[in-house]
Motif scaffolding. Sequence first.
Motif, short mmCIF file in Angstrom:
data_model
loop_
_atom_site.label_atom_id
_atom_site.label_comp_id
_atom_site.label_asym_id
_atom_site.label_seq_id
_atom_site.Cartn_x
_atom_site.Cartn_y
_atom_site.Cartn_z
N GLU A 94 0.81 -1.21 0.00
CA GLU A 94 0.00 0.00 0.00
C GLU A 94 0.85 1.27 0.00
O GLU A 94 1.99 1.29 0.47
N ALA A 95 0.26 2.32 -0.55
CA ALA A 95 0.90 3.63 -0.60
C ALA A 95 0.76 4.34 0.74
O ALA A 95 0.08 3.87 1.65
N THR A 96 1.42 5.49 0.88
CA THR A 96 1.27 6.29 2.09
C THR A 96 -0.18 6.71 2.28
O THR A 96 -0.66 6.83 3.42
N ALA A 97 -0.87 6.94 1.18
CA ALA A 97 -2.31 7.22 1.22
C ALA A 97 -3.04 6.03 0.62
O ALA A 97 -2.93 5.79 -0.59
N PRO A 98 -3.74 5.25 1.42
CA PRO A 98 -4.39 4.05 0.91
C PRO A 98 -5.28 4.34 -0.29
O PRO A 98 -5.97 5.35 -0.36
N GLY A 99 -5.21 3.42 -1.27
CA GLY A 99 -6.04 3.55 -2.46
C GLY A 99 -5.39 4.30 -3.59
O GLY A 99 -6.00 4.47 -4.65
N ALA A 100 -4.14 4.75 -3.41
CA ALA A 100 -3.46 5.48 -4.47
C ALA A 100 -3.17 4.55 -5.65
O ALA A 100 -3.09 3.33 -5.49
N PRO A 101 -3.01 5.11 -6.85
CA PRO A 101 -2.63 4.27 -8.00
C PRO A 101 -1.31 3.55 -7.74
O PRO A 101 -0.51 3.96 -6.91
N ALA A 102 -1.09 2.47 -8.51
CA ALA A 102 0.07 1.61 -8.27
C ALA A 102 0.99 1.55 -9.47
O ALA A 102 0.55 1.59 -10.63
N SER A 210 -10.87 -9.46 -14.26
CA SER A 210 -9.42 -9.34 -14.42
C SER A 210 -9.04 -7.96 -14.95
O SER A 210 -7.91 -7.51 -14.78
N ARG A 211 -9.98 -7.32 -15.63
CA ARG A 211 -9.67 -6.05 -16.30
C ARG A 211 -9.40 -4.95 -15.28
O ARG A 211 -10.14 -4.78 -14.31
N ARG A 212 -8.33 -4.21 -15.51
CA ARG A 212 -7.97 -3.09 -14.64
C ARG A 212 -8.34 -1.77 -15.30
O ARG A 212 -8.40 -1.65 -16.53
N SER A 213 -8.52 -0.77 -14.48
CA SER A 213 -8.78 0.58 -14.96
C SER A 213 -7.44 1.34 -15.02
O SER A 213 -6.58 1.16 -14.15
N ILE A 214 -7.28 2.17 -16.02
CA ILE A 214 -6.04 2.95 -16.10
C ILE A 214 -5.93 3.93 -14.92
O ILE A 214 -4.83 4.38 -14.59
N ASP A 215 -7.06 4.22 -14.28
CA ASP A 215 -7.03 5.09 -13.10
C ASP A 215 -6.32 4.43 -11.92
O ASP A 215 -5.88 5.11 -11.00
N GLU A 216 -6.23 3.11 -11.93
CA GLU A 216 -5.63 2.37 -10.82
C GLU A 216 -4.12 2.25 -10.94
O GLU A 216 -3.46 1.88 -9.97
N ARG A 439 12.55 4.49 -6.28
CA ARG A 439 12.86 5.51 -5.28
C ARG A 439 12.87 6.92 -5.87
O ARG A 439 12.50 7.89 -5.21
N TYR A 440 13.31 7.03 -7.12
CA TYR A 440 13.42 8.36 -7.74
C TYR A 440 12.37 8.58 -8.83
O TYR A 440 12.53 9.47 -9.67
N PHE A 441 11.30 7.80 -8.78
CA PHE A 441 10.26 7.94 -9.78
C PHE A 441 9.55 9.29 -9.60
O PHE A 441 9.10 9.63 -8.49
N PRO A 442 9.47 10.10 -10.65
CA PRO A 442 8.90 11.46 -10.53
C PRO A 442 7.38 11.44 -10.53
O PRO A 442 6.74 11.72 -11.54
N TYR A 443 6.82 11.16 -9.40
CA TYR A 443 5.38 11.00 -9.29
C TYR A 443 4.75 12.22 -8.63
O TYR A 443 5.16 12.66 -7.57
N ASP A 444 3.74 12.77 -9.29
CA ASP A 444 3.00 13.91 -8.75
C ASP A 444 1.56 13.47 -8.49
O ASP A 444 0.80 13.25 -9.43
N PRO A 445 1.17 13.30 -7.22
CA PRO A 445 -0.20 12.84 -6.94
C PRO A 445 -1.27 13.72 -7.55
O PRO A 445 -2.36 13.24 -7.88
N GLU A 446 -0.97 15.00 -7.73
CA GLU A 446 -1.96 15.91 -8.30
C GLU A 446 -2.23 15.61 -9.77
O GLU A 446 -3.28 15.94 -10.32
N GLN A 447 -1.23 14.98 -10.45
CA GLN A 447 -1.39 14.66 -11.85
C GLN A 447 -1.59 13.16 -12.07
O GLN A 447 -1.51 12.67 -13.19
N ALA A 448 -1.83 12.43 -11.00
CA ALA A 448 -1.99 10.98 -11.10
C ALA A 448 -3.29 10.63 -11.80
O ALA A 448 -4.24 11.42 -11.82
N PRO A 449 -3.36 9.44 -12.39
CA PRO A 449 -4.61 9.01 -13.03
C PRO A 449 -5.75 9.04 -12.02
O PRO A 449 -5.59 8.72 -10.84
N GLY A 450 -6.94 9.36 -12.48
CA GLY A 450 -8.12 9.35 -11.63
C GLY A 450 -8.23 10.57 -10.75
O GLY A 450 -9.14 10.66 -9.96
#
Length: 450
Positions: A94-102, A210-216, A439-450
């Motif tokens: 799990e992410a620091t905020a549960p339910g975040a995209p993976a 089995s199908r996943r959403s791109i938001d996930e 560790r260095y993945f440039p992830y911005d939660p504000e621009q995350a899918p969903g």
Amino acid sequence: MPTPNSGQGSTAIEATDLSTASGSAASGPAGAARVVARCDMLKHAPFSDSSDQLFRPFLGEAHHATILQVMNWAVQAGMTTRLDGIGNVVARYEATAPGAPAILIGSHIDSVRNAGAYDGPLGVLLGIDLVARFHSKGERFPFALEVIAFGDEEGSRFPSSMMCSRAVTGALDAEALDILDSEGISVGQALETFPRIAGQELTDHRLDQSRRSIDELVCFVEAHIEQGPLLEAIDEAIGVATSIAGQQRYQVTFCGQAGHAGTTSMLLRKDALAASAEAIQLIENVATSFGEDLVATVGQVDARPGAVNVIPGQVAFTLDIRSGDDGLRKIAAARILEGLGAIAERRGIAVDHDLVQDLPPSPCDPELIELMVEAVRKTGSSGRKMVSGAGHDTMVMSKFIPSILLFIRCLNGISHNPAESVTVEDVDQALDALEHFIRYFPYDPEQAPG
């Protein structure tokens, strides 16, 4: 957005539910040595359906045992686990905020017959050990980490490959449930009769689960042995794939006339096997004419009726054509099929060719390529970019979400063979590269899918 571990059909698996675990994340060999040891463990019964070689087809007994073992290892690494509707293992950290995209990390756990130990499972077990590394330090990220073990990539039971990653992306047609194995069992029937796992059954009406959403999902990362000699030739432990060659698969059938081997003269024969032999030589000649840009393979031949004193009346064989250049691949296929028709006409017999699979070349995501190159360079390798001639689940996933493929050197480039081999040192470097990538993945939660 629902979390991947909630909702209909997502059954959580607790460690106490599974009794096949051996060792724990904190005991036995650590890191890369543990990954290699686990791959080696999965070579043997009950993780193989054969007693004298590794063979783990989709939805067989060995696949079931391997699912349980992989789930155990994932739980020990600090993850929750579930089985999706087509039999993929999905483990979540799990992410620091549960339910975040993976970020989805994984590969396949099925095998060809008489396989090596590392083709597929290495990528799954690297993902699990990577999570164990973060979990041991109490580290979490703004995105979740999920490890997926696809149940079918090789197509070694049913004549269509990558069914499980296609199910995840929604690209698996319902007609795929009707595909038959060599014993006449359909995919749908195999799903229905697959053993229950933690009270969960696999049935055809669950296939859509089995199908996943791109938001996930943020992206897909696959680590895999190279299955070729380039990394060994340049003395590099790991490299980065930029694309995967396209491939076409055909089922070719020559139908002649069975007859008595002693009483039918050579000039009157309609020998389907002789026609097939000529066809196989044609296929080799056409592929060779394209140099190193294309390959074609006849991997299976079935001659019937198969008696020593009977002229073969029907021969079926597989045809696999691959190239990184889609135009060349189509030209080669057209020349081969035209040649097969000419052989049949000259010999007075019939030929059919059914297109079983047509996968275009699949480029990896440009930004992820550069991120992985940088991660690889941090481990001491040059970050060599390369094209994959072998097909991987990445080629399916890349059409769905941004995807990247990390290659690991294998001895002499040998794969689909018991001689398949990797070193602990190379696997350790791959584990380090994956750690840098995450560790260095440039992830911005504000621009995350969903």
